[in-house]
Design an enzyme around this catalytic site. Structure first.
Site, short mmCIF file in Angstrom:
data_model
loop_
_atom_site.label_atom_id
_atom_site.label_comp_id
_atom_site.label_asym_id
_atom_site.label_seq_id
_atom_site.Cartn_x
_atom_site.Cartn_y
_atom_site.Cartn_z
N ASN A 9 0.90 -1.29 0.25
CA ASN A 9 0.08 0.45 -0.45
C ASN A 9 0.47 1.38 -0.38
O ASN A 9 1.38 1.25 1.46
CB ASN A 9 -0.91 -0.15 1.18
CG ASN A 9 -1.58 1.12 1.77
OD1 ASN A 9 -1.58 1.97 0.22
ND2 ASN A 9 -2.60 1.52 2.13
N LYS A 11 0.49 4.51 -0.46
CA LYS A 11 -0.21 5.55 0.41
C LYS A 11 -0.37 6.96 -0.26
O LYS A 11 -0.26 6.95 -2.03
CB LYS A 11 0.35 5.30 1.69
CG LYS A 11 -0.53 4.29 2.65
CD LYS A 11 0.02 4.99 3.87
CE LYS A 11 -0.01 3.73 4.84
NZ LYS A 11 -0.08 3.21 6.41
N HIS A 95 -9.40 0.44 4.80
CA HIS A 95 -7.74 0.60 5.68
C HIS A 95 -8.42 1.93 7.04
O HIS A 95 -9.54 2.89 6.89
CB HIS A 95 -7.53 1.92 4.96
CG HIS A 95 -5.47 1.63 5.01
ND1 HIS A 95 -5.38 2.63 6.35
CD2 HIS A 95 -4.93 1.18 5.20
CE1 HIS A 95 -4.12 2.71 5.86
NE2 HIS A 95 -3.69 1.43 5.94
N GLU A 97 -6.75 3.66 8.29
CA GLU A 97 -7.15 5.77 7.70
C GLU A 97 -8.24 6.30 6.75
O GLU A 97 -8.51 7.47 7.19
CB GLU A 97 -5.34 6.17 6.65
CG GLU A 97 -4.27 6.16 7.70
CD GLU A 97 -3.11 5.98 6.25
OE1 GLU A 97 -2.91 5.78 5.91
OE2 GLU A 97 -2.28 4.57 7.57
N GLU A 165 -4.82 -5.08 10.41
CA GLU A 165 -4.30 -4.04 11.23
C GLU A 165 -4.34 -3.12 12.15
O GLU A 165 -5.49 -2.93 11.51
CB GLU A 165 -4.22 -3.34 9.66
CG GLU A 165 -4.06 -3.94 8.23
CD GLU A 165 -3.32 -2.46 7.30
OE1 GLU A 165 -2.13 -3.09 6.85
OE2 GLU A 165 -4.06 -1.99 6.80
N GLY A 171 2.09 1.81 10.98
CA GLY A 171 2.84 3.21 10.72
C GLY A 171 3.95 3.62 12.18
O GLY A 171 4.65 4.77 12.03
N SER A 211 3.51 -2.42 10.16
CA SER A 211 4.69 -2.47 11.17
C SER A 211 5.19 -3.63 9.78
O SER A 211 6.33 -4.34 10.74
CB SER A 211 4.66 -1.91 12.48
OG SER A 211 4.58 -0.29 12.24
P1 PGA Z 1 2.55 -0.11 7.52
O1 PGA Z 1 1.16 0.57 6.86
O2 PGA Z 1 3.51 -0.77 6.89
O3 PGA Z 1 3.38 1.54 6.92
O4 PGA Z 1 2.25 0.12 9.36
C1 PGA Z 1 0.43 -0.88 6.54
C2 PGA Z 1 -0.74 -0.20 6.44
O5 PGA Z 1 -1.36 1.07 6.56
O6 PGA Z 1 -1.10 -1.00 5.56
#
Ligand code: PGA
Length: 252
Positions: A9, A11, A95, A97, A165, A171, A211
């Site tokens: 992803n 983003k 997701h 976000e 997740e 993140g 992460s």
């Molecule tokens: P990250 O993001 O690996 O940077 O923690 C995962 C995601 O949001 O899908």
């Protein structure tokens, strides 16, 4: 046996030239015959050039979001048919976000998942609890609600992937331990068995995200109910993303 899937992803990252470098770097190290699926979800302005960049390779293309309506006066939005037209086969839906920054609710996500599946694409439906939820002992209640308000037997399981997740791991550099993740994945599979049936739930892929890095990918994916990863930060660096793809093969 579920084939592992490693999804990236991106983003809101990468300009065109950087994106080409990233895809070339991944393709250079990718074994086309390896028993793993690979998906990249770049931002929307890169979908068309990235579709060309990954044509005739094993990398599949996905979008990070979609609008639930087929067309109309929805300024700034993109439909399932438009994504299909650019070469997408998958769409991330729900997701964290999208839920927490853009306020997408279960009701809205239920419509999006159905639009994706009815439009012939595969939905990667993302679920996960916040730190507050976990600390209050609400993890499974939140997961159950996120599953029940969006998934039902009218959503074809053949066009569905679930991504767990935990919001507190996205993140942040904090990863759920393999045991913590496995516990939730097993719960998700049991819940999916009640939405569909046990045989269907056995076939559904459940990805872990939050992460995921080259250093923790193998132990996560060695867990029986973890069928791959949804990778944010580490998918932006070709060496890291390819190392996670290799981890999926060694973890089997
Ligand atoms: P990250 O993001 O690996 O940077 O923690 C995962 C995601 O949001 O899908």
């Amino acid at each position: 046996m579920r084939k592992p899937l490693i999804a990236g992803n991106w983003k809101m990252h990468k300009m065109l030239a950087e994106a080409r470098t990233l895809v070339t770097g991944v393709l250079d190290k990718l074994d086309e015959s390896a028993d793993v699926d690979v998906l990249m979800c770049p931002p929307v302005q890169l979908l068309f050039p990235m579709a060309k960049a990954v044509a005739n390779t094993k990398i599949m293309l996905g979008a990070q979001n979609v609008h639930e309506e087929a067309s109309g006066a929805y300024t700034g939005e993109v439909s399932v048919a438009m994504l299909k037209d650019t070469g997408c086969s998958h769409v991330l839906v729900g997701h964290s976000e999208r839920r927490h920054v853009f306020g997408e609710t279960g009701d809205r996500l239920a419509k999006k998942v159905r639009a994706v599946v009815q439009g012939g694409l595969t939905a990667v439906y993302c679920i996960g609890e916040t730190l507050e939820d976990r600390e209050a002992g609400r993890t499974t209640a939140v997961i159950d609600q996120q599953i029940d308000e969006v998934l039902a037997s009218d959503v074809s399981a053949d066009q569905l992937i679930v991504a767990y997740e935990p919001v507190w791991a996205i993140g942040t550099g904090k990863t759920a331990s393999p045991e913590q993740a496995q516990e939730v994945h097993a719960h998700i599979r049991a819940r999916l068995a009640s939405v569909y049936d046990a045989a269907t739930a056995e076939k559904l892929r459940i990805l872990y995200g939050g992460s995921v890095k080259p250093g923790n990918a193998t132990s996560l994916m060695a867990q029986p109910d973890i069928d791959g990863a949804l990778v944010g930060g580490a998918c932006l660096v070709a060496e890291d993303f390819t190392a996670i793809i290799s981890a999926a093969l060694t973890a089997v």
